[in-house]
Design a protein around this motif. Structure first.
Motif, mmCIF file in Angstrom:
data_model
loop_
_atom_site.group_PDB
_atom_site.id
_atom_site.type_symbol
_atom_site.label_atom_id
_atom_site.label_comp_id
_atom_site.label_asym_id
_atom_site.label_seq_id
_atom_site.Cartn_x
_atom_site.Cartn_y
_atom_site.Cartn_z
ATOM 1 N N GLU A 208 -9.058 -0.845 -9.948
ATOM 2 C CA GLU A 208 -7.717 -0.290 -9.993
ATOM 3 C C GLU A 208 -6.930 -0.791 -8.782
ATOM 4 O OE1 GLU A 208 -6.179 1.682 -12.197
ATOM 5 O OE2 GLU A 208 -7.917 1.653 -13.545
ATOM 6 N N ASP A 210 -4.308 -0.252 -5.991
ATOM 7 C CA ASP A 210 -3.725 0.894 -5.307
ATOM 8 C C ASP A 210 -2.920 0.412 -4.108
ATOM 9 O OD1 ASP A 210 -5.607 0.325 -3.275
ATOM 10 O OD2 ASP A 210 -7.075 1.700 -4.141
ATOM 11 N N GLU A 211 -2.496 1.358 -3.274
ATOM 12 C CA GLU A 211 -1.625 1.054 -2.148
ATOM 13 C C GLU A 211 -2.241 0.068 -1.155
ATOM 14 O OE1 GLU A 211 1.646 2.049 -0.866
ATOM 15 O OE2 GLU A 211 1.759 2.086 -3.049
ATOM 16 N N THR A 225 -11.001 -3.961 -0.413
ATOM 17 C CA THR A 225 -10.548 -4.406 -1.737
ATOM 18 C C THR A 225 -11.118 -5.778 -2.085
ATOM 19 O OG1 THR A 225 -8.480 -5.188 -0.705
ATOM 20 C CG2 THR A 225 -8.438 -3.029 -1.756
#
Length: 395
Positions: A208, A210-211, A225
């Motif tokens: 996913e 994300d920020e 990440t």
């Protein structure tokens, strides 16, 4: 591969004889998180890389087993690339990711310091997770990610077409040099096409967004990440070989997200064992190793899991410390790769076999009948007391 060295005091148990079981071993603080995984672990101390001129870093020589230094091009392929040729074909034969300070990863999203496909043929490390996500999963994304992916694809195809057309007026020798550039563009476009065709397979493994991708607070947001993307590439079967360069094979690196304000070269001038700063960095590394193992254990494969058929190698790109002569190159192995390697052990070698012997061992278990990796008989006469794999680590 963690930069700035791997002090043996950070990994060698204090209560195990030269060769013995890890069952009752007391692991040093920096790797104590591996205590629940000791049956999967093999700590090897006493290999050397004196011939690699490691000093600040051996760069390509760390995975190639040859002389390497800042600005010195690879003289041959590295072990990770060689494995990617041997293992069953995947969409992306070899993926290399590099972790560094946030500003470095932003301004230089790819560098090539550790892996090579041949003499002078470097392999880049991806350091911006947005770029890597787009490569792996852009074709199955939506919104801005998909728009950027399509724009980049169109641009790359146009550039390849123009590059090929411009080669027509070149001389034979110029065409040969120029063809390396056009082949590279072709390889990129072919890869993107293959990933698009495998979108259904890839969709279930895409992390996913994300920020942390677009608005990282610290470099460790991107480190995490990038690791997620590397793991997803393994789990999806996109690749079978993943190289992680912490510090990107150089003297740099930053871990402000761990509360470590010291960066880069200064970290290499600090003692590692018993140093709270290095405790944080190494413990962070161990959490990464554990995450890889747990993620691969979640994927069924054959009669077991993907981790049952995997080998993880943890070491440094410059032996035991910064400003090293390469006389001791500690290594930790996790997993037995289908029973090919001994685990739950500590092995102390006598310092007369090079890191090339470890790479020979890995190739041997992968089915390659070789007695040496990237080492001539003349070189071996100076730096290797034996031939073939390291018997103490092969099951």
């Amino acid at each position: 591969m963690q930069n700035n060295g791997f002090d043996p005091k950070s990994c060698v148990p204090t209560n195990v004889a030269n060769n013995g079981s890890l069952a009752s071993a007391i692991l040093p603080k920096q790797i104590e998180a591996l205590n629940p995984y000791k049956e999967k672990l093999h700590i090897v101390n006493g290999l050397h890389g004196k011939h690699t001129s490691a000093t600040h870093s051996a760069f390509f020589g760390a995975l190639g087993g040859y002389r390497g230094s800042n600005g010195v091009p690879p003289s041959a392929s590295t072990i990770d690339y060689e494995l990617s040729k041997i293992l069953p074909e995947t969409l992306l034969p070899h993926l290399c990711i590099g972790m560094d300070a946030l500003e470095n990863m932003t301004t230089k999203p790819t560098v090539a310091n550790l892996s090579a496909s041949g003499a002078g043929q470097t392999i880049p490390m991806y350091s911006n997770p947005n770029h890597l996500y787009q490569l792996l999963y852009g074709s199955i994304s939506s919104g801005e990610v998909r728009s950027q992916y399509e724009a980049d694809s169109s641009t790359l195809e146009l550039v390849e077409s123009l590059a090929v057309s411009k080669a027509r007026g070149l001389s034979a020798s110029e065409k040969e040099r120029y063809s390396k550039f056009t082949r590279g563009l072709g390889d990129i476009n072919n890869l993107r096409g293959k990933l698009e065709n495998a979108s259904d397979q890839l969709a279930q493994f895409a992390p996913e967004i994300d920020e942390r991708y677009q608005n990282p607070e610290f470099e460790t947001d991107w480190h995490d990440t990038l690791l997620d993307l590397g793991i997803s590439a393994l789990k999806s079967g996109t690749t079978s070989v993943l190289t992680v360069g912490s510090g990107r094979g150089d003297i740099f690196g930053s871990w402000k997200g761990l509360g470590v304000e010291v960066q880069g070269h200064k970290l290499g001038h600090m003692p590692q064992a018993g140093n709270p700063i290095w405790d944080r960095i190494r413990q962070y590394n161990m959490r990464m190793l554990i995450k890889i193992m747990e993620e691969l254990e979640s994927v069924p494969e054959g009669s077991g899991t993907m981790m049952d058929n995997t080998l993880i190698v943890y070491t440094s790109n410059n032996a035991d410390r910064q400003h090293t002569n390469g006389a001791n190159w500690p290594v930790m192995l996790l997993g037995n790769c289908g029973g090919a390697f001994k685990t739950g052990r500590f092995t102390q070698l006598d310092g007369t076999r090079p890191i090339n012997a470890l790479y020979t061992s890995i190739l041997k278990t992968a089915g390659v009948n070789t007695e040496r990796f990237n080492m001539s008989e003349t070189m071996a006469g100076h730096y290797d007391s034996g031939t073939g794999p390291i018997k103490a680590i092969i099951a």
